[in-house]
Design a protein around this motif. Structure first.
Motif, PDB file in Angstrom:
ATOM      1  N   PHE A 187       0.834  -1.193   0.000  1.00 33.81           N
ATOM      2  CA  PHE A 187       0.000   0.000   0.000  1.00 33.81           C
ATOM      3  C   PHE A 187       0.878   1.256   0.000  1.00 33.81           C
ATOM      4  CE2 PHE A 187      -2.809  -3.316   1.729  1.00 33.81           C
ATOM      5  CZ  PHE A 187      -3.875  -3.183   0.854  1.00 33.81           C
ATOM      6  N   THR A 188       0.491   2.298   0.697  1.00 31.40           N
ATOM      7  CA  THR A 188       1.236   3.556   0.720  1.00 31.40           C
ATOM      8  C   THR A 188       1.616   3.893   2.146  1.00 31.40           C
ATOM      9  OG1 THR A 188       0.150   4.437  -1.257  1.00 31.40           O
ATOM     10  CG2 THR A 188       1.122   6.039   0.259  1.00 31.40           C
ATOM     11  N   ILE A 189       2.892   4.154   2.372  1.00 34.32           N
ATOM     12  CA  ILE A 189       3.397   4.539   3.680  1.00 34.32           C
ATOM     13  C   ILE A 189       3.765   6.018   3.650  1.00 34.32           C
ATOM     14  CG2 ILE A 189       5.785   3.854   3.149  1.00 34.32           C
ATOM     15  CD1 ILE A 189       5.991   2.955   6.125  1.00 34.32           C
ATOM     16  N   CYS A 190       3.479   6.710   4.734  1.00 36.34           N
ATOM     17  CA  CYS A 190       3.818   8.132   4.855  1.00 36.34           C
ATOM     18  C   CYS A 190       5.066   8.258   5.721  1.00 36.34           C
ATOM     19  CB  CYS A 190       2.663   8.905   5.489  1.00 36.34           C
ATOM     20  SG  CYS A 190       1.121   8.818   4.552  1.00 36.34           S
ATOM     21  N   ASP A 191       6.141   8.813   5.169  1.00 37.19           N
ATOM     22  CA  ASP A 191       7.376   8.939   5.949  1.00 37.19           C
ATOM     23  C   ASP A 191       7.624  10.367   6.424  1.00 37.19           C
ATOM     24  OD1 ASP A 191       8.243  10.180   3.626  1.00 37.19           O
ATOM     25  OD2 ASP A 191       9.982   8.880   3.312  1.00 37.19           O
ATOM     26  N   GLY A 192       6.563  11.191   6.408  1.00 36.80           N
ATOM     27  CA  GLY A 192       6.649  12.530   6.977  1.00 36.80           C
ATOM     28  C   GLY A 192       5.525  12.777   7.971  1.00 36.80           C
ATOM     29  N   TYR A 193       5.029  11.693   8.586  1.00 37.02           N
ATOM     30  CA  TYR A 193       3.887  11.770   9.502  1.00 37.02           C
ATOM     31  C   TYR A 193       4.401  11.801  10.941  1.00 37.02           C
ATOM     32  CZ  TYR A 193      -0.755  10.783  11.452  1.00 37.02           C
ATOM     33  OH  TYR A 193      -1.940  10.855  12.144  1.00 37.02           O
ATOM     34  N   HIS A 194       3.982  12.820  11.714  1.00 32.89           N
ATOM     35  CA  HIS A 194       4.496  13.054  13.059  1.00 32.89           C
ATOM     36  C   HIS A 194       3.394  12.960  14.109  1.00 32.89           C
ATOM     37  CE1 HIS A 194       8.418  14.843  11.700  1.00 32.89           C
ATOM     38  NE2 HIS A 194       7.699  15.041  10.609  1.00 32.89           N
ATOM     39  N   GLN A 195       3.777  12.533  15.313  1.00 31.72           N
ATOM     40  CA  GLN A 195       2.837  12.668  16.417  1.00 31.72           C
ATOM     41  C   GLN A 195       2.596  14.153  16.650  1.00 31.72           C
ATOM     42  OE1 GLN A 195       5.625  10.641  19.268  1.00 31.72           O
ATOM     43  NE2 GLN A 195       5.023  12.291  20.678  1.00 31.72           N
ATOM     44  N   ASP A 428       4.544   8.487   0.570  1.00 31.72           N
ATOM     45  CA  ASP A 428       4.118   9.885   0.570  1.00 31.72           C
ATOM     46  C   ASP A 428       4.991  10.604   1.585  1.00 31.72           C
ATOM     47  OD1 ASP A 428       2.904  12.346   0.880  1.00 31.72           O
ATOM     48  OD2 ASP A 428       0.877  11.577   1.101  1.00 31.72           O
ATOM     49  N   SER A 429       5.772  11.591   1.127  1.00 37.75           N
ATOM     50  CA  SER A 429       6.740  12.276   1.983  1.00 37.75           C
ATOM     51  C   SER A 429       6.309  13.676   2.380  1.00 37.75           C
ATOM     52  CB  SER A 429       8.105  12.336   1.274  1.00 37.75           C
ATOM     53  OG  SER A 429       8.628  11.034   1.092  1.00 37.75           O
ATOM     54  N   ASN A 430       5.046  14.001   2.190  1.00 37.32           N
ATOM     55  CA  ASN A 430       4.549  15.291   2.653  1.00 37.32           C
ATOM     56  C   ASN A 430       4.458  15.314   4.177  1.00 37.32           C
ATOM     57  OD1 ASN A 430       3.828  16.766   0.079  1.00 37.32           O
ATOM     58  ND2 ASN A 430       2.697  14.860  -0.232  1.00 37.32           N
ATOM     59  N   THR A 431       4.374  16.510   4.740  1.00 36.32           N
ATOM     60  CA  THR A 431       4.319  16.672   6.186  1.00 36.32           C
ATOM     61  C   THR A 431       2.898  16.479   6.695  1.00 36.32           C
ATOM     62  OG1 THR A 431       6.176  18.215   6.193  1.00 36.32           O
ATOM     63  CG2 THR A 431       4.719  18.256   8.107  1.00 36.32           C
ATOM     64  N   TYR A 432       2.770  15.579   7.674  1.00 43.26           N
ATOM     65  CA  TYR A 432       1.485  15.324   8.308  1.00 43.26           C
ATOM     66  C   TYR A 432       1.683  15.200   9.820  1.00 43.26           C
ATOM     67  CZ  TYR A 432       0.256  13.821   3.536  1.00 43.26           C
ATOM     68  OH  TYR A 432       0.057  13.759   2.177  1.00 43.26           O
ATOM     69  N   ASP A 433       0.589  15.385  10.551  1.00 43.45           N
ATOM     70  CA  ASP A 433       0.564  15.037  11.968  1.00 43.45           C
ATOM     71  C   ASP A 433      -0.838  14.533  12.270  1.00 43.45           C
ATOM     72  OD1 ASP A 433      -0.869  17.515  12.038  1.00 43.45           O
ATOM     73  OD2 ASP A 433      -0.268  17.811  14.111  1.00 43.45           O
ATOM     74  N   HIS A 434      -1.142  14.301  13.548  1.00 45.02           N
ATOM     75  CA  HIS A 434      -2.431  13.694  13.870  1.00 45.02           C
ATOM     76  C   HIS A 434      -3.619  14.566  13.478  1.00 45.02           C
ATOM     77  CE1 HIS A 434      -0.480  10.352  15.568  1.00 45.02           C
ATOM     78  NE2 HIS A 434      -0.289  10.790  16.789  1.00 45.02           N
ATOM     79  N   THR A 435      -3.421  15.874  13.376  1.00 46.73           N
ATOM     80  CA  THR A 435      -4.535  16.715  12.923  1.00 46.73           C
ATOM     81  C   THR A 435      -4.837  16.492  11.445  1.00 46.73           C
ATOM     82  OG1 THR A 435      -3.176  18.644  12.322  1.00 46.73           O
ATOM     83  CG2 THR A 435      -3.911  18.482  14.623  1.00 46.73           C
ATOM     84  N   SER A 436      -3.920  15.862  10.716  1.00 49.28           N
ATOM     85  CA  SER A 436      -4.155  15.576   9.302  1.00 49.28           C
ATOM     86  C   SER A 436      -5.327  14.622   9.120  1.00 49.28           C
ATOM     87  CB  SER A 436      -2.898  14.981   8.663  1.00 49.28           C
ATOM     88  OG  SER A 436      -1.824  15.892   8.704  1.00 49.28           O
ATOM     89  N   MET A 437      -5.536  13.731  10.100  1.00 48.97           N
ATOM     90  CA  MET A 437      -6.656  12.803  10.000  1.00 48.97           C
ATOM     91  C   MET A 437      -7.975  13.562  10.032  1.00 48.97           C
ATOM     92  SD  MET A 437      -6.932   9.470   9.707  1.00 48.97           S
ATOM     93  CE  MET A 437      -8.109   9.839   8.398  1.00 48.97           C
ATOM     94  N   ASN A 438      -8.087  14.541  10.936  1.00 52.19           N
ATOM     95  CA  ASN A 438      -9.283  15.385  10.968  1.00 52.19           C
ATOM     96  C   ASN A 438      -9.429  16.178   9.678  1.00 52.19           C
ATOM     97  OD1 ASN A 438     -10.169  15.189  13.973  1.00 52.19           O
ATOM     98  ND2 ASN A 438      -7.980  15.579  14.063  1.00 52.19           N
ATOM     99  N   ARG A 439      -8.287  16.651   9.177  1.00 55.09           N
ATOM    100  CA  ARG A 439      -8.334  17.466   7.965  1.00 55.09           C
ATOM    101  C   ARG A 439      -8.767  16.628   6.761  1.00 55.09           C
ATOM    102  NH1 ARG A 439      -3.809  19.203   8.605  1.00 55.09           N
ATOM    103  NH2 ARG A 439      -4.333  20.909   9.995  1.00 55.09           N
ATOM    104  N   PHE A 440      -8.341  15.357   6.730  1.00 53.91           N
ATOM    105  CA  PHE A 440      -8.803  14.475   5.655  1.00 53.91           C
ATOM    106  C   PHE A 440     -10.317  14.306   5.719  1.00 53.91           C
ATOM    107  CE2 PHE A 440     -10.050  10.447   3.824  1.00 53.91           C
ATOM    108  CZ  PHE A 440      -9.365  10.433   2.619  1.00 53.91           C
TER     109      PHE A 440
END
Length: 703
Positions: A187-195, A428-440
């Motif tokens: 599948f797709t792994i995100c390597d810029g996802y932060h707590q 996917d190497s874009n910057t994400y954090d836990h608020t990204s889930m809400n934003r999605f």
């Protein structure tokens, strides 16, 4: 993309032989189809043929947009960092990262200072080998607010051993986590996802469910009311007419013994909000609906169901049944019991079995799988090391500091997105954090966010870039069987406890060779310097033409005290950093680090205005994308303001390009078109054959 780099399981035992994941799913689907349909399918090549036919039919009637997504399922596990799990996965920003932070000592961030080491004075990441030590069941580390800020050390990211201990540098490989690695390959792994917050579980889960921890930086006592006037994001979904449900087990269980297999381990943060507990105590069916949807319910006695591989079906019974009936809501959160949560010392093998069961429930209903995305992440890192610098806010941003300390972002944690639109081993190497889930969820449903800070909205993406809705792949991947994994994990409890290598026996971690395709970037940062020879001031101008803001940090490499200065850079608003060389004997040396491998390094000596003797190097770079072809490159301009000719050397540090030697005469100039790789990455070091220490380094991504 070549898949050969994913085939070798690496060193380890042979019990983890891949088993056909599709078999159990296909049997379930064939039963659903009925006898006559099954016979017809058998004559047409079995279910694989049916899947291909269905995919073709769906492709012809789909919109090719996010509107094709009908269900989102979200599973947050416990306490693992990205490098700890996936630092050796090929094609991600892992142990082979050539754009990693380098300190003034010359060491990289992977060489964490360790005063107990008599050989090197630092500790490298070391493998927690599950064939020789009890790595699957290793205990947890400090992951507190104070411990995380101690490891951060004001942004220098160099105090992990003192703050967390030597176990913090332990990591797993494919041989230890075959299911997890196969999932990333499928599948797709995100390597810029932060707590979201530099702190423990509950505040991070508050951010994940709600966009904010409302000032909490520690774990409140489980199941207590802490908020009486905060509207949660699930309530925003309700207001927008979006169905949702938190799936969890309601038997008494919070950790030890038989209770570790049931309950929610206190991992459902909706308990902390008054309205859910009020709803639970309501005497009317209508009044109880919020609590029922939120998984906040009176505790039941432990059913005492026999433990073992099938016990997971007991704690996931409702989710499995709803999937089979096609009755899951648009948004589902799943909360695991402790021993399935992967929280150290809960085994990753049991977590893999839990994740597999969730996937089988979704894939067992073909129509459901073809319209669903499953997000799998972890709440925080547990104290396990990760080398990537997290984005950091400036003090001017509100709701991003507690006292003088930044709330986040914190350490990278794993995020894998499983769906027909994320198949194929992408990163996917874009910057994400836990608020990204809400934003999605906001992007997908339209339900507005009310708790996410302005800074998070600037620098953290909404995870839609992980998807390719125009090109779904409805096939079911082959994944390793997880029953042998948990059997082996139980057997490993007799092995010695985890222990780092002795002094003199350290070996640098190795990332598996190979690449993987990258999803599109939302970042387009750039930085270059101007040298004012009249004033001796060197000014770095940082810009960004991407749709997502970036957090950049400036580090002096020499001549000044080590520090990290953050800058948030958005499209249309440049930021500047100045170095006055009057206090450093006309010398300067600093680097700028950012997301997705972005690095700029600038060093040299300012030659006073009016002086023309000797060679005076001048260099700059410009990212370029052809409007006609879309091809990207880096244009490097070279000059010489001195009376003596000089020679530049351009050296690729990574990706594309070859060494070039370019002589420049007095007042001469030259332009070089530097290539990028297939995903738009570049990393080139420009030096001049002078005695002033001249360096320009440009690394990043253009496409």
């Amino acid at each position: 993309m070549s898949r050969s780099s994913f085939d070798d399981p690496g060193p380890g035992t042979d019990y983890r032989r891949p088993q056909p994941f599709r078999a159990s799913v296909d049997r379930r689907r064939l039963l659903q189809l009925g006898g006559a349909a099954a016979v017809a399918l058998a004559g047409a090549g079995g279910l694989a043929g049916a899947t291909r036919a269905t995919a073709s039919t769906r492709a012809s009637i789909s919109t090719g947009t996010i509107a094709d997504l009908k269900h989102v399922v979200i599973l947050m596990q416990e306490n693992r960092s990205f490098d700890h799990y996936y630092g050796s996965l090929p094609g991600v920003r892992g142990f082979g990262d050539k754009q990693a932070l380098r300190w003034q000592s010359g060491n990289t961030v992977f060489q964490q200072p360790d005063t107990s080491r008599t050989d090197l004075g630092h500790l490298l990441p070391w493998r927690m080998n599950s064939t020789t030590m009890n790595a699957m069941n290793a205990g947890d580390l400090d992951h507190s607010w104070s411990g995380d800020h101690s490891a951060r050390n004001a942004g220098l990211w160099n105090n992990w051993i003192k703050a967390k201990g030597e176990q913090s540098m332990g990591y797993f490989t494919r041989a230890d986590l075959p299911f997890n690695y196969a999932l990333a390959d499928a599948f797709t792994i995100c390597d810029g996802y932060h707590q979201a917050i530099m702190g423990p579980t509950s505040p991070n889960r508050m951010y994940f469910f709600n966009g904010s921890s409302s000032g909490w930086a520690s774990n409140p006592p489980d199941y207590t009311v802490e908020f009486s006037n905060v509207t949660t994001y699930p309530e925003q979904l309700t207001a927008a007419g979006v169905s949702w449900q938190v799936y969890t087990n309601h038997e008494v269980g919070d950790g030890s013994g038989a209770n570790g297999w049931v309950g929610d381990y206190g991992d459902n943060p909706l308990w902390f909000y008054q309205q859910y507990q009020t709803s639970m105590k309501s005497t009317t069916a209508a009044g109880q609906q919020l609590a029922i949807r939120g998984g906040v319910a009176p505790w039941q006695a432990n059913a005492g169901t026999a433990l073992g591989p099938n016990h997971v079906n007991h704690v996931l019974a409702r989710f499995i049944a709803d999937c089979a009936a096609g009755a899951i809501p648009r948004v589902s959160w799943i909360v695991a019991p402790y021993l399935y949560s992967e929280h150290p010392s809960a085994s990753p093998a049991y977590g893999a079995h839990y994740v597999r069961t969730v996937l089988e429930a979704l894939m067992g209903n073909q129509a459901l799988w073809e319209s669903t995305a499953l997000f799998i992440t972890h709440d925080e890192h547990d104290g396990y090391f990760d080398h990537a610098l997290p984005p950091a806010p400036e003090p001017s941003y509100t709701n991003e500091f507690i006292g003088a300390l930044p709330i986040g972002m914190g350490t990278r944690v794993p995020m894998i997105v499983c769906s027909p639109w994320t198949r194929g081993g992408w990163v996917d190497s874009n910057t994400y954090d836990h608020t990204s889930m809400n934003r999605f969820l906001q992007t997908w449903t339209g339900a507005p966010l009310v708790n996410v800070s302005a800074w998070r909205n600037l620098v953290s993406g909404d995870l839609t870039a992980a998807f390719d809705f125009a090109n779904p792949d409805f096939s079911v991947p082959t994944l390793p069987d997880t029953v042998p994994l948990i059997t082996q994990s139980d057997a490993e409890k007799t092995l010695p406890t985890v222990k780092p290598p002795a002094s003199g026996a350290q070996v640098a971690p190795v990332q598996e060779p190979g690449t993987r395709p990258h999803r599109r970037t939302l970042h387009m940062p750039h930085a270059d310097v101007a040298v004012n020879r009249d004033t001796g001031v060197v000014t770095a101008t940082m810009s960004n033409t991407g749709s997502l803001g970036v957090s950049l940090s400036v580090f002096p490499d020499q001549y000044q005290t080590a520090s990290a200065t953050p800058f948030t850079v958005v499209d249309g608003t440049n930021r500047t950093y100045t170095w006055n060389t009057s206090s450093t004997s006309a010398k300067y040396s600093f680097s700028i680090y950012g997301p997705d491998g972005f690095v700029r390094s600038f060093a040299g000596t300012v030659v006073t205005a009016g002086v023309t003797t000797g060679a005076i190097p001048q260099a700059s770079a410009t990212p370029v994308t052809s409007a006609a072809s879309g091809d990207a490159s880096l244009t490097i301009s070279l000059g010489n303001a001195g009376q003596t000719s000089l020679v530049y050397t351009l050296t690729p540090n990574a990706y594309a390009g070859g060494v070039q030697t370019i002589p420049i005469a007095y007042n001469g100039s030259a332009t070089v078109t530097w290539p990028v790789d297939a995903d738009g990455y570049y990393d080139v070091i420009v030096t001049a054959k002078t005695t002033d220490g001249f360096i320009r380094r440009y690394a990043g991504r253009i496409q």
